[in-house]
Write an enzyme that holds these catalytic residues in place. Structure first.
Site, PDB file in Angstrom:
ATOM      1  N   ASP A 222       0.806  -1.218   0.000  1.00 41.34           N
ATOM      2  CA  ASP A 222       0.000   0.000   0.000  1.00 41.34           C
ATOM      3  C   ASP A 222       0.843   1.274   0.000  1.00 41.34           C
ATOM      4  O   ASP A 222       0.403   2.323   0.476  1.00 41.34           O
ATOM      5  CB  ASP A 222      -0.956   0.019   1.210  1.00 41.34           C
ATOM      6  CG  ASP A 222      -2.049  -1.023   1.082  1.00 41.34           C
ATOM      7  OD1 ASP A 222      -2.319  -1.471  -0.049  1.00 41.34           O
ATOM      8  OD2 ASP A 222      -2.631  -1.402   2.118  1.00 41.34           O
ATOM      9  N   GLU A 223       2.056   1.209  -0.540  1.00 46.41           N
ATOM     10  CA  GLU A 223       2.930   2.381  -0.562  1.00 46.41           C
ATOM     11  C   GLU A 223       3.363   2.757  -1.973  1.00 46.41           C
ATOM     12  O   GLU A 223       4.306   3.534  -2.157  1.00 46.41           O
ATOM     13  CB  GLU A 223       4.158   2.150   0.326  1.00 46.41           C
ATOM     14  CG  GLU A 223       3.824   2.012   1.806  1.00 46.41           C
ATOM     15  CD  GLU A 223       5.059   1.874   2.672  1.00 46.41           C
ATOM     16  OE1 GLU A 223       6.163   2.179   2.189  1.00 46.41           O
ATOM     17  OE2 GLU A 223       4.915   1.459   3.838  1.00 46.41           O
TER      18      GLU A 223
END
Length: 277
Positions: A222-223
């Site tokens: 999720d980055e």
């Protein structure tokens, strides 16, 4: 008359827009729209031009490359619908929104298949006459299940893979197999909550803002580079179910908007961020 998108990323130098436009003019091409941006911190130049006309692609790109700095990135795409495969699990709000837009001709893409580790969405997908591939994860390691998912995806034409609330963490092998091709959506809270039922956690903390983030998938969970985000304001009158419903609405809007930007070739990935033109 054919329409194309010319995408350029390079070190910034004086007169780039003029030099590029001059070449397009000499090829009797019309610039329908043009956007450019310079990152002053890194001296990077980004340009997206929509052009129309007939031309010899190799010759045009050769001439443009000759006037650009070394290591410039040049991409020319024609205006055609891209093929996408959607991965989903059991939540239907994001998937359903994309299916409806596809059916209505509002999605600039062809959904070639939906692949899922659950079979609960099969009836929904088949109502739209789109192939549904059920690949169960039961009694399989993550790696073995992922290999089956990859095989299922590769049965269909695809340029992009969209995770419409696909609730499985992807391994580096998957990311490497589809580099820069996987678009994700997830909720985002201030402050952040992870684990089971984040909406209950958010409700218990009196959260006032909930939202969603759509980003490219990388090996950092999720980055990846962010493509689109939005929020919804909530207050003390909201139950956790109300928050969940508001969050789902934001998720489907953000995913749809992010996908639209990608399909129109408006997204430049630069480092771990994006430039949208």
């Amino acid at each position: 008359m054919s329409e194309y998108r010319l995408l350029i990323e390079t070190d910034d130098t004086i007169g780039l827009v003029y030099k590029i436009s001059k070449i397009l003019f000499e090829h009797n091409l019309n610039i329908e729209s043009n956007s450019e941006y310079v990152d002053d911190e890194t001296n990077q130049f980004f340009m997206r031009s929509v052009i129309t006309g007939e031309f010899e692609e190799k010759e045009l790109l050769k001439e443009i490359k000759e006037i650009l700095p070394l290591k410039a990135s040049i991409k020319l795409t024609n205006k055609v619908k891209k093929d996408i495969v959607i991965l989903a699990t059991k939540e239907m709000h994001c998937l359903g929104d994309l299916l409806i837009k596809h059916e209505a001709g509002e999605l600039d893409a062809n959904i070639t298949a939906v692949v899922s580790n659950r079979d609960s969405l099969q009836d929904l997908v088949e109502k739209f006459n789109i192939p549904f591939e059920f690949v169960s994860h039961e009694n399989l390691t993550r790696e073995d299940h992922e290999e089956l998912i990859i095989k299922a995806i590769k049965k269909y034409d695809y340029e992009l893979i969209v995770l419409a609330k696909y609730m499985r963490i992807l391994t580096p092998n998957f990311v490497t197999t589809f580099p820069g091709q996987v678009l994700n959506i997830h909720h985002s809270f201030l402050p952040a909550f992870i684990g089971a039922n984040p909406y209950k956690q958010a409700h218990s903390r009196g959260v006032k803002i909930i939202g969603a983030t759509s980003h490219w998938v990388t090996n950092d969970l999720d980055e990846g580079p962010i493509v689109a985000q939005d929020i919804a304001r909530v207050d003390h009158t909201y139950s956790w179910e109300d928050m969940r419903d508001a969050g789902r609405n934001v998720e489907k809007v953000v995913l749809s908007n992010a996908l639209d930007l990608v399909l129109k070739d408006k997204v430049f990935v630069y480092g771990n961020k994006t430039v949208i033109l």
